[in-house]
Design a protein around this motif. Structure first.
Motif, PDB file in Angstrom:
ATOM      1  N   ARG A  72      48.390  31.945   5.526  1.00 19.01           N
ATOM      2  CA  ARG A  72      49.299  30.885   5.089  1.00 19.01           C
ATOM      3  C   ARG A  72      50.708  31.040   5.678  1.00 19.01           C
ATOM      4  O   ARG A  72      51.716  30.970   4.972  1.00 19.01           O
ATOM      5  N   ARG A 103      49.002  32.795  16.740  1.00 18.45           N
ATOM      6  CA  ARG A 103      48.433  31.956  15.685  1.00 18.45           C
ATOM      7  C   ARG A 103      47.930  32.894  14.583  1.00 18.45           C
ATOM      8  O   ARG A 103      46.851  33.458  14.694  1.00 18.45           O
ATOM      9  N   ALA A 162      50.753  25.085  18.202  1.00 15.74           N
ATOM     10  CA  ALA A 162      51.075  24.068  17.191  1.00 15.74           C
ATOM     11  C   ALA A 162      50.716  24.553  15.786  1.00 15.74           C
ATOM     12  O   ALA A 162      51.382  24.188  14.806  1.00 15.74           O
ATOM     13  N   GLU A 163      49.679  25.379  15.680  1.00 16.23           N
ATOM     14  CA  GLU A 163      49.253  25.896  14.386  1.00 16.23           C
ATOM     15  C   GLU A 163      49.989  27.180  14.006  1.00 16.23           C
ATOM     16  O   GLU A 163      49.917  27.612  12.844  1.00 16.23           O
ATOM     17  N   GLY A 164      50.647  27.808  14.977  1.00 14.95           N
ATOM     18  CA  GLY A 164      51.207  29.131  14.736  1.00 14.95           C
ATOM     19  C   GLY A 164      52.656  29.244  15.153  1.00 14.95           C
ATOM     20  O   GLY A 164      53.485  28.364  14.877  1.00 14.95           O
ATOM     21  N   GLY A 183      47.319  24.123  21.308  1.00 16.33           N
ATOM     22  CA  GLY A 183      46.864  23.929  19.933  1.00 16.33           C
ATOM     23  C   GLY A 183      47.123  25.145  19.065  1.00 16.33           C
ATOM     24  O   GLY A 183      47.528  25.018  17.901  1.00 16.33           O
ATOM     25  N   LEU A 184      46.915  26.337  19.624  1.00 13.98           N
ATOM     26  CA  LEU A 184      47.223  27.556  18.876  1.00 13.98           C
ATOM     27  C   LEU A 184      48.714  27.625  18.564  1.00 13.98           C
ATOM     28  O   LEU A 184      49.121  28.030  17.467  1.00 13.98           O
ATOM     29  N   ASP A 240      38.880  31.601   9.844  1.00 15.69           N
ATOM     30  CA  ASP A 240      39.916  31.597   8.814  1.00 15.69           C
ATOM     31  C   ASP A 240      40.641  32.935   8.728  1.00 15.69           C
ATOM     32  O   ASP A 240      41.782  33.001   8.262  1.00 15.69           O
ATOM     33  N   PRO A 284      53.843  27.097  10.692  1.00 21.38           N
ATOM     34  CA  PRO A 284      54.161  27.022  12.126  1.00 21.38           C
ATOM     35  C   PRO A 284      55.672  27.082  12.358  1.00 21.38           C
ATOM     36  O   PRO A 284      56.466  26.612  11.546  1.00 21.38           O
ATOM     37  N   PRO A 301      44.597  31.554   9.466  1.00 21.95           N
ATOM     38  CA  PRO A 301      44.898  30.511   8.472  1.00 21.95           C
ATOM     39  C   PRO A 301      44.947  31.039   7.044  1.00 21.95           C
ATOM     40  O   PRO A 301      45.735  30.551   6.225  1.00 21.95           O
TER      41      PRO A 301
END
Length: 522
Positions: free
Chosen positions: A382, A376, A36-38, A33-34, A338, A385, A379
């Protein structure tokens, strides 16, 4: 209030053990998951494939030749440059929880600060920094230390002795009665360094590292900026996770690794195409790394033992992923998510059956040199990924931490902040990564220098016990991803070989003089 940094390392973990990297055995939803976000790095390369030099590179941002930790058992000087000290001076709260290994663990006389800090139950000590000032040890104002065993003086061992002394005998004995690395086998197949460990999961060092990290975070103020290095001892051997968890992966259902040649004849043919120390180790005639048991002969390893090692390793990887999930959830509960950067990687890989071998050593191939690396970014930053295919190194971590904190990289750092995508990597010149090996142990000297560039891995050998300096290895990762065909002497590869060797020599890092002494085996 700025960005917080959670730096997570494992020990001796392969690239292909994560689901996001194509792994099939371990379930790793948290790190996936990290990723996928990063940012996921497809060719992250260590500057050494053994623990102490590699961890010293993470801390200093320097190559082993420069920071001076040229093999395991060579202590990183207390006043070596440290990115933790840079962050501490900038106002960050700093901690290292878990395995440090900047200094030898075999230290019966308490010569090294990390062992005495733990022995005396202290959170840190005041020691000299690289600029001559005095501050918390290596820049960490909180240390809670562990290794693979509950033996010794580190914080985890002391905690186990105080609270769960009856469970100590369930762990694999790292050393045998002769104080040599233990070759005993266990589990269902007699695989080396495998043991069924009845310890409760909550008492095992993976959950202990997560628990102690959460406890440290709970003690911080809401507006603190912090850098926490959470360092899991697993999935490094010995493979002895809690027995209650072994049912997660049935070794009988585990396929043999793609890098494991099916027959002895095939394995020997592949090994005979490489420099001599490969086959000599396989036959049990030469050991050039202390952590490989001298009384174990790799040629005796069975296919089922390979399956069981891979299965138990996968269990340890899953436990780490779940522990990371608990820590990330604790950070979110504090309202920090965040502004949280998470970096996950390891110090080096594990052969895990490739070429019919286990463990690690002077073998510069993907099992040891292709590392999991996920960043990651916070957030709030900004950052889109991405997957980065250009090669990067662990030498780039320290400058990355400085960049996250809004600081310039220090002049003594030899890497640069990690790229956020391939365009960034191209613009900033990420073309090559170098890897070193030096060892002199059991009367055996081995010296390697390797360059990873343009889809090739090229290794040169310096004169040593069984090498005269003319040997080498050359692999085309596109045509030979398992690195089973050594093209060093292939006339068709001579031009690219010569170009890579020249490039390697042009970029060798400065060498620390005088050489630091070998203090202990590990």
């Amino acid at each position: 209030m700025g960005r917080k940094i959670l730096f997570i390392t494992t020990d001796q973990q392969r690239y292909d053990t994560l689901g996001c990297n194509g792994g099939q055995l371990s379930r790793t939803p948290v790190v996936d998951g990290l990723a996928a976000e990063g940012i996921r790095y497809e060719r992250a390369v260590p500057q050494s494939v053994v623990c102490m030099p590699s961890r010293s590179t993470m801390l200093t941002g320097q190559y082993p030749s420069t920071h001076g930790v040229w093999m395991n058992g060579v202590a990183l000087p207390v006043d070596a440059p440290s990115v933790a000290a840079v962050l501490h001076r900038a106002g960050y709260r700093t901690a290292l929880v878990g395995k440090p290994h900047f200094e030898p663990f075999l230290d019966p006389f308490g010569r090294f600060p990390e062992n005495t800090i733990a022995r005396d139950g202290l959170p840190t000590a005041q020691t000299r920094w690289a600029d001559g000032t005095i501050g918390p040890h290596r820049g960490f104002d909180h240390l809670e230390l562990a290794t693979h065993s509950p033996a010794g003086n580190l914080h985890y061992a002391r905690w186990m002795m105080e609270h769960h002394v009856d469970a100590l005998g369930g762990f694999y004995a790292v050393l045998d009665k002769d104080l040599e690395v233990n070759a005993d086998g266990g589990g269902d197949t007699g695989a080396p360094q495998v043991k069924v460990n009845p310890v409760a999961r909550d008492w095992y060092h993976t959950d202990w590292v997560a628990d102690r990290t959460i406890a440290w975070l709970d003690g911080l103020a809401a507006d603190d900026d912090w850098f926490c290095w959470m360092s899991f001892p697993d999935p490094h051997h010995p493979w002895d996770p809690p027995a209650s968890e072994l049912g997660r992966v049935d070794w009988r259902d585990v396929p043999l690794p793609a890098g494991y040649p099916a027959s002895p004849r095939e394995r020997e043919c592949v090994l005979d195409g490489k420099p001599r120390h490969w086959r000599l180790w396989y036959d049990g005639e030469l050991v050039s790394n202390y952590e490989a048991p001298t009384k174990w002969v790799p040629a005796t390893m069975t296919a089922d033992q390979v399956r069981e090692v891979n299965a138990v390793n996968a269990v340890e990887v899953e436990l780490i992923d779940e522990a990371i999930g608990r820590v990330v959830a604790a950070v979110a509960a504090r309202g920090w998510d965040d502004d949280l950067d998470v970096v996950v990687t390891t110090d080096h890989g594990e052969l895990q059956g490739d070429f019919g071998l286990l463990f690690k050593g002077p073998y510069h191939v993907d099992g040891l040199m292709r590392l999991p690396l996920v960043w990651r970014p916070a957030p709030s930053a900004r950052v889109a990924p991405a997957a980065v295919t250009r090669p990067v190194g662990l030498v780039d971590l320290a400058p990355t931490f400085c960049s996250i904190a809004g600081l310039a990289a220090e002049p003594w750092m030899q890497g640069q902040a990690l790229p956020v995508d391939d365009g960034d990597a191209e613009a900033r010149g990420f073309q090559r990564v170098l890897t070193e090996w030096d060892s002199e142990l059991f009367g055996v000297a081995v010296h390697l220098r390797t360059i990873t560039r343009d889809g090739w891995v090229c290794t040169t050998y310096r004169p040593g016990t069984v090498h005269d300096g003319t040997e080498g290895e050359l692999y085309d990762l596109a045509d030979d991803p398992l690195q089973q065909v050594n093209r060093w002497d292939d006339p068709a590869g001579r031009a690219i070989r010569d170009d890579l060797v020249a490039d390697l020599h042009d970029h060798l890092p400065p060498v620390r003089v005088p050489r630091l002494p070998l203090e202990a085996p590990v």
